[in-house]
Motif scaffolding. Structure first.
Motif, short mmCIF file in Angstrom:
data_model
loop_
_atom_site.label_atom_id
_atom_site.label_comp_id
_atom_site.label_asym_id
_atom_site.label_seq_id
_atom_site.Cartn_x
_atom_site.Cartn_y
_atom_site.Cartn_z
N LEU A 171 -98.59 -32.22 38.36
CA LEU A 171 -98.10 -32.70 39.65
C LEU A 171 -96.78 -33.44 39.49
O LEU A 171 -95.85 -33.26 40.29
N GLY A 174 -93.93 -31.06 38.68
CA GLY A 174 -93.53 -30.29 39.85
C GLY A 174 -93.26 -28.84 39.54
O GLY A 174 -93.88 -28.23 38.66
N ARG A 175 -92.33 -28.26 40.26
CA ARG A 175 -92.02 -26.84 40.09
C ARG A 175 -91.41 -26.53 38.74
O ARG A 175 -91.37 -25.37 38.33
N ARG A 176 -90.90 -27.53 38.08
CA ARG A 176 -90.28 -27.32 36.77
C ARG A 176 -91.24 -27.63 35.63
O ARG A 176 -90.84 -27.99 34.53
N ALA A 177 -92.55 -27.46 35.89
CA ALA A 177 -93.56 -27.79 34.88
C ALA A 177 -93.47 -26.90 33.66
O ALA A 177 -93.98 -27.26 32.60
N ARG A 182 -89.32 -31.37 30.73
CA ARG A 182 -89.94 -31.91 31.93
C ARG A 182 -91.42 -32.25 31.70
O ARG A 182 -91.89 -33.33 32.05
#
Length: 368
Positions: A171, A174-177, A182
């Motif tokens: 979570l 985010g989208r860059r998991a 990151r």
């Protein structure tokens, strides 16, 4: 000279993703004499299991161990006395097998994460699962949250906490998991958060006996080993190892970076997310069964890589066997060296792992 994490890369002149994948071969997957390392390691593992079960306050022999196992497997073996048989089958053998599974799983997860993140300091606790499991276990031991009885409740609480922590990492990332930097930063942040929550629970509500039990578990312990725990860890670790081994070529490519892996035709985002998820699930299951046992996933891959090279198709099985043997003997020492007092096995792995890790760092620093 310390070996690099990444293997060397060879390309053929063919074009196309399929051709590029086929042409990617990790040169130097075996070091001189390395082909003998894995068979020898397997032999040492099997010998270690029999020897470790025989070692303890009650004197047993390897023949006693084989007789007990043979009896329970329905083989024509003369039964042992009930007390001796119970020591072998109900106490020592599950503990030794669980130690082997935990060591194997943590070592493989460490090797995978070091390739995915291109970070030699990566280990299975990078994704926050250890801190989350600790919080879950403390909630069961201290706050009295009922999720089962005895060790089952402790394991369930630890597993639930580890999954919550990994969910928080995804979570936060985010989208860059799928990006290594990151997810590493998110893992560090979540680990610190759950560590703070664990400390707050222990300080605010724990009694003296509760604090002792929590501390012992947090340092890593295999005292609650049982056949159900062995079965669960065997299934999860086995499936996780197969998935990671199937992605060995992709891991070889990831060791050179995302651009290289993408140019060779791999779906970097989906592969990373799959392997991050698999390693998190394996680590969560093992930590729930054994507590936080550190340095196995950090040091074993470096030691194995030094012996046999960097190709993950051979590195991962060798890490599994070596990690299993290492933790079996570490746990055997933890329960026998200071008998009748028992040490948390995580203390010994740290004592043994720190010098090995320091040696690895010195070798890498000395590499031109």
């Amino acid at each position: 000279m310390s070996p690099p994490i990444a293997p060397s890369l060879a390309r053929a002149p063919d074009s196309g993703a399929g051709a590029r994948r086929a042409s990617f071969t990790p040169a130097g997957a075996w070091r001189p004499g390395g082909r003998y390392v894995l068979p020898l390691a397997v032999f040492l593992l099997l010998t270690s299991i029999a020897a470790a079960v025989a070692v303890g306050s009650a004197d047993l022999s390897a023949a006693d161990v084989l007789r007990s196992v043979g009896t329970h497997l329905g083989l024509p073996a003369r039964p042992l006395p009930p007390l001796t048989d119970s020591i072998v089958w109900d106490l020592r053998l599950p503990r030794v097998l669980l130690a082997g599974l935990v060591g194997a799983g943590l070592a493989v997860c460490g090797a995978v994460l070091q390739a995915l993140t291109r970070n030699p300091l990566a280990d299975p606790f990078l994704l926050g699962v250890s801190s989350g499991a600790s919080t879950g276990a403390v909630a069961v031991l201290v706050l009295g949250i009922h999720v089962g009885a005895g060790p089952v409740g402790l394991t369930t609480g630890a597993f639930a906490g580890s999954l919550v922590a990994f969910g928080a990492v995804l979570l936060l990332a985010g989208r860059r998991a799928v990006e290594p930097t990151r997810i590493v930063l998110a893992g560090v942040a979540v680990s610190q958060l759950f560590s703070a929550v664990t400390s707050l629970i222990v300080i605010s509500d724990a009694h003296t006996q509760d604090t002792r039990g929590v501390t012992f578990w947090l340092l890593g312990s295999l005292t609650a080993a049982s056949w159900p725990a062995v079965a669960l860890c065997a299934v999860v670790t086995g499936v996780g190892l197969l998935v990671c081994w199937a992605a060995a070529t992709a891991l070889d490519a990831f060791a050179f970076g995302t651009d290289t892996a993408r140019s060779l035709g791999f779906s970097t985002g989906r592969t990373r997310l799959l392997l991050f998820g698999v390693t998190a699930l394996v680590a969560a299951t093992l930590v729930a069964a054994s507590g936080a046992i550190g340095f196995v996933g950090l040091t074993v891959p470096h030691a194995v890589r030094f012996m046999i090279g960097s190709g993950h198709r051979t590195l991962l099985p060798a890490c599994a066997v070596t990690g299993a043997t290492f933790l079996i003997w570490a746990d055997t020492a933890a329960r026998t060296v200071f008998s009748p007092q028992e040490l948390p096995v995580g203390v010994l792995t740290a004592v043994l792992g720190v010098p090995v890790f320091a040696l690895v760092m010195l070798r890498r620093t000395a590499t031109p």
